[in-house]
Design a protein around this motif. Structure first.
Motif: not given
Length: 133
Positions: A14-15, A45-49, A76-77, A81-83
């Motif tokens: 992570p992340p 959690q979604p915000s971790q990755l 899905d990515m 929340g993937y940036r």
């Protein structure tokens, strides 16, 4: 039903999620990759990755019928929340496909010619996955 074609390695620090794709993928191979990736994501959690590094240096090709599964995986990515996604081992054809794949997304996509070019920009990732040496 066809057997799975294609090999992959997923490492999560992570992340960032590191994915190494090897060989030619059929739709069953892409589906199996997506299934494993989603299973692995469940531990976070979604915000971790929010970053991914995808090595395509030994990726050969994918079939036309696997493109829909790949697009769903990318969606899905985005929903998780993937940036940023960094792709390694990009040739001209792959560049065109990746640009089209992410054209309607806010995810930042960076392309690197090879592992050495990637590591020159991200030296702290050297060795975090077996293929990053």
């Amino acid at each position: 039903m066809f057997s799975v074609h294609g090999q992959w390695q997923i490492d999560i620090i992570p992340p960032t999620v590191f994915v190494n794709l090897v060989g030619a993928f059929n739709s069953e191979g892409v589906a199996a990759l997506v299934q494993e990736a989603r299973k692995r994501w469940q531990d976070y959690q979604p915000s971790q990755l929010h970053c991914a590094v995808v090595n395509l240096s030994e990726f050969e090709m994918t079939t036309a019928d696997s493109i829909a599964a790949l697009k769903a995986y990318c969606k899905d990515m985005e929903l998780r929340g993937y940036r940023q996604i960094d792709y390694i081992g990009i040739d001209a054809l792959t560049r065109k496909f990746i640009c089209e794949l992410w054209a309607d997304s806010d995810i930042k996509v960076q392309l690197y010619l090879d592992v050495a070019a990637y590591l020159s920009q991200h030296p702290s990732y050297r060795g975090v996955a077996s293929w990053l040496d």
